[in-house]
Design a protein around this motif. Sequence first.
Motif, short mmCIF file in Angstrom:
data_model
loop_
_atom_site.label_atom_id
_atom_site.label_comp_id
_atom_site.label_asym_id
_atom_site.label_seq_id
_atom_site.Cartn_x
_atom_site.Cartn_y
_atom_site.Cartn_z
N ILE A 175 -71.70 -33.42 9.10
CA ILE A 175 -72.50 -34.44 8.54
C ILE A 175 -71.83 -35.57 7.73
O ILE A 175 -71.73 -36.64 7.79
CB ILE A 175 -73.89 -33.89 7.91
N LYS A 219 -78.21 -35.59 11.20
CA LYS A 219 -78.51 -34.27 11.63
C LYS A 219 -78.82 -34.23 13.10
O LYS A 219 -78.15 -33.26 13.81
CB LYS A 219 -79.63 -33.93 11.00
N PRO A 220 -79.60 -34.86 13.79
CA PRO A 220 -79.91 -35.03 15.10
C PRO A 220 -78.53 -35.08 16.11
O PRO A 220 -78.21 -34.39 17.00
CB PRO A 220 -80.67 -35.77 15.69
N SER A 247 -77.35 -42.56 7.79
CA SER A 247 -77.65 -41.72 6.85
C SER A 247 -77.68 -40.24 7.35
O SER A 247 -77.54 -39.93 8.29
CB SER A 247 -79.30 -42.01 6.35
N ILE A 248 -77.97 -39.36 6.18
CA ILE A 248 -77.80 -37.90 6.36
C ILE A 248 -78.86 -37.62 7.55
O ILE A 248 -78.66 -36.91 8.46
CB ILE A 248 -77.94 -37.09 5.09
N SER A 249 -80.26 -38.09 7.27
CA SER A 249 -81.22 -37.73 8.24
C SER A 249 -81.01 -38.29 9.78
O SER A 249 -80.99 -37.58 10.82
CB SER A 249 -82.34 -38.22 7.82
N GLU A 250 -80.14 -39.32 10.01
CA GLU A 250 -79.73 -39.65 11.25
C GLU A 250 -78.60 -38.99 11.71
O GLU A 250 -78.58 -38.69 12.96
CB GLU A 250 -79.19 -41.27 11.18
N GLU A 273 -72.43 -27.43 9.47
CA GLU A 273 -73.28 -28.72 9.47
C GLU A 273 -73.03 -29.74 8.30
O GLU A 273 -72.99 -30.90 8.68
CB GLU A 273 -74.86 -28.31 9.25
N ASN A 274 -72.81 -29.09 7.06
CA ASN A 274 -72.42 -30.13 6.12
C ASN A 274 -71.17 -30.90 6.54
O ASN A 274 -71.18 -32.04 5.94
CB ASN A 274 -72.10 -28.98 4.86
N LYS A 282 -78.55 -24.42 16.84
CA LYS A 282 -79.03 -24.42 15.55
C LYS A 282 -78.65 -23.38 14.54
O LYS A 282 -78.41 -23.65 13.40
CB LYS A 282 -80.46 -24.42 15.61
#
Lengths: 313, 272, 267, 258
Positions: D102, D117-118, D112-115, D98-99, D133
């Motif tokens: 991202i 993730k999905p 952004s990071i939060s964008e 994931e890292n 997941k």
Amino acid sequence: MTKYIIRRILIAIPMMLAVSFIAFVLINLIPADPAEVALRVNEIIPTDEVIEAMREELGLDKPYFQRYLSWLWDVIRLDFGNSYINNTRTVYGEITRALPATLRLASLSLIIVILVSFPIAIFCAVYKDSFFDRFIRLLIFVGTSIPNYWVALLLIWLFSLKLGILPTSGNEAKGSIILPAVTLSLTYISTYVRLIRNNMIENMTENYVFYARVRGLKERVIIIKHVLKNSLQSCITALGMSVVQLLSGTVVIENIFSWPGIGRLCISSIFNRDYPIIQAYILMMGILFILCNLIVDIVHHKLDPRLHGGDIN
Amino acid sequence: MTRKLLRNKVVLVTTSIILITILIGAFAHQIAPNDPNEASIINKYSRSSDEFPLGTDHLGRCILSRLIYGIRPTVFLSLFTMLCTIALGTLIGVISGYSIGIVDEVIMRICDIMLSFPSQVMILAVVGMLGVGINNVIFASIMIKWAWYARMIRSMVIKYNNKNYILYSKTIGTSRSFIITRHMIPNIISEVIVLATLDMGWVIISISTLSFLGLGVQAPTAEWGAMLSEAKNVLSTNPSQMLAPGLAILIIVSAFNLLGDGLRDVLDPREV
Amino acid sequence: MLLQVENVYKSYSKSCGIIKKEKLQVLKGVSFKLHRSECLGIIGESGSGKSTLGRLIIGVEKPDNGNIFINNTNINSSRGKSIKKDVSVVFQDYFSSVNPRFKIIDIISEPIRVYEKLSKKDTTLKIINLLERVGLSKKFLSRYPHELSGGQLQRVCIARAIATKPKFIVLDEAISSLDVSIQVQILDLLKELKNDIDISYIFITHDLTAVTYICDRVIFFHDGNIVEQVDNIEDLKNVKNDYSKNLLQAATQMNVREAIYENQRVS
Amino acid sequence: MDFKDYKDVVHIIRDISFSLKKNHCLGIVGESGSGKSITCRAILGLLGKNFNIEGDAFFEGINLLKADKRRIRRIRGKEVSMILQNPMTSFDPLYSIENQMIETLVENLGISISEAKPLCLKAVEEMNIINPKVVLKKYPHELSGGMLQRVMIGIALTLKPQIIIADEPTTAVDSANQIKVLKEFANIKEKYHTSMIFISHDLGAISKVADDIIVMKDGRIVEQGTAKEILNSPKNHHTKYLIDTRKSLVDRFNYIIK
């Protein structure tokens, strides 16, 4: 993770026992009778009677293994006995008196080493084969081929005698720590720079770096986040161990600069045949080495997902 | 192989430096201009002259002669130490690498314990207990180093034993002596030589350091570290005394380090 | 019977952690036979234990249980040495299969030296002969392995393998690291050699297409077990086991003929 | 878009010119050492300083071989994605999947990071990975080569590049799974309408996905044309040799299972 730590500690304990046993055995390798030595250094004429009394006092009349156990029990309570030279002083007291100076010296050196070698190593790795890199490589080469006590003499001559800006020895005068600390760090700087540089260069040829470039990451991110972290990961053992090496490396430096630390205490004890102090020094360094190893292993294990990966599955 | 060695300039130059040093040391008696231990107070700190090419020290002894005689303890004893270490390390490493199970396990645990002391501390310990003197220093150096070599050689033996070409030899029933002499030894030797050459520098420095501290070679024997120790005492009045022995150590250690690097290149079979 | 493998088990102790050891069962009771002058394919995916089986057959490792007979001699008995001449091997990793310090001439002369007392000149002649056999010329004699390409090096390994006139050769993924075109060349060479000299192969691979090209019989190997045996390669289409069927189906899809361009597009 | 180049990479490859049409898949086939990977790396500026490259490579009017580093880096991430041959060694072992996903998305899409993730989750889901997941939280060594390859493809697709370059994607794969990988690529082209360069030594693999084919040998192009032309009526003898060797394998196989 916790399981690993516990297991790792369980392995360290027999190692420590082995080290303590070696430290104990070594003192029994002395060609002379310890009781006699203890008497001689206090200028008591060793008649049979006095020797016998001394032997009893030192517990030398008991069987070997029993002596080891009682010695070990004392050691665990930090009782290393008394110095042969000065019967009123405990070994523990002597060591704790000398230790702070050594720690000060070693920690300053460590700071210098880290501050200097990391930037240089990274720079050399990134700009491999540049003029700067080649120049540093030459310095590193000289650094590893030069005896550090000679460097110490050269530095004393230049800064203390020629320029007169720093004191030659002792630890009272202001700035007296600079020369010993710098000298001590020089050797380790060359080791560190070479280690990190080569490791980074090796890592840069790895496929994951290539893929990171393919993914369009910034070169800076690739170097710092990926290459550097991976290199530190693979040199962490060597780096961790150098802390102990730094401490034991003070022996020479302390003697040249008359720095009243534990290394100087050790050498003077060797000349004075003050065996209990030597024994305590060996034991301390051995235990320290094992502890350092333990910590490094645990840190290594914690940082590398490949090692604790089994738990997640 | 020899041609490759001769073509590599670094190897050629450093080998000649080392060989010449060894020859000078061996024929010190014939080459040195003066008796290294002959003191004459009148001549102390004299500058370079025909009689004393590099001048004299605080006792009026010829520095050049002391340097030349100093090769014996400094370089020869280091070489001796290294040879003993490798011999012991190889023997134990090979035994451990070829034997499986309990023997291997025991040897490796002993190595672990030997390696669980920092090397300098171990030398100090042995010298501290057995007493000051060069014999004890050499004994201590061998004691702490063999375990490292044993471990290296054990892993090499295991590594090469799993190489396909040795598996092939085993498959068709090649004699064990052929496998060992033609496959195993050339590969292991070349790796060990490189390691040992690089380590020589370390041994020279370590032995001279102990002599510098007064734990190794004792006065009045000429030894480079001990000479520096004497130079240290007169540092404020005659700083030039420390130059010659320091440079001598620097040159010989550099020569060994460079030779090690050069040999690594030459002995790598993939290098054309 | 040239080779007979009887109910062989093999496990490795995988050290997990520092003290604990876990047993990993790699072979779970494998039995099969190899006849004279046939090529037996052993097919399985990576990690199925097929390479371990190869190492047991060439005698560099010993089975935990079960026996391996070559010419009715147990290879792990005291008389096992005598049948070493009958076995040879070619590995996947050609580069580590030869000592990098040896010239090609030294590499091939090793097996000759073991079994034949030839003069230096005769040995060289024999080596040149062998090199020509595998499609290389004598100019390779004094080259070093790193100066050869993968295909050439694998040819040298084959030349070395046939030098002792073995009864059979274990080919452990011998073509898997090569380009397709080179693979075919090597397979052709192997076929040719088989016709010329009376020799058997055990062809260990993960590639069913290559198996059909060269093998007379095939064994499907999965998870340390033989899941299916096809005694005549022409019956391959009738496999029953799910695993074998899957392999066959995948290979069929890969092998639609290129010439019919439209047919072989995937989607 | 158009690639035109003429380069001289220390005599590794010479005088290579080809163009890639939109929505087409270009297959480059050749034996190892023929310079097929080097060519693609040269175009993307992924070769070290030791390589001397001459010529031009145009991507939407930008000359990739002459443009400044920053610009190439942006194109490399966003516009041209690459899928490598060894998925097992292509990810940094110290960071989770994931890292690394991202960081790629944040860098190239400017989100952004939060964008991001999905988007990661979606990418993994679309590659038909079970337990997306869980997979995201894993480290590279915990996943199989095939899984990592799909993650790689997922990353490439999320960036919505114009071109995807696949460098020997079937070589490190067991032959039973090769067809799956090829289907995956055929799918991508259909579904995402990207152009593709597909490099392989295996003509069989190339012919499954490529519209146009380039045959390379010793750093030169020996033949190029549409897949149909090349496969049905090859002119160069090296192309014929590649086809024939493959054909003999396939014919035998088909004869047996018929």
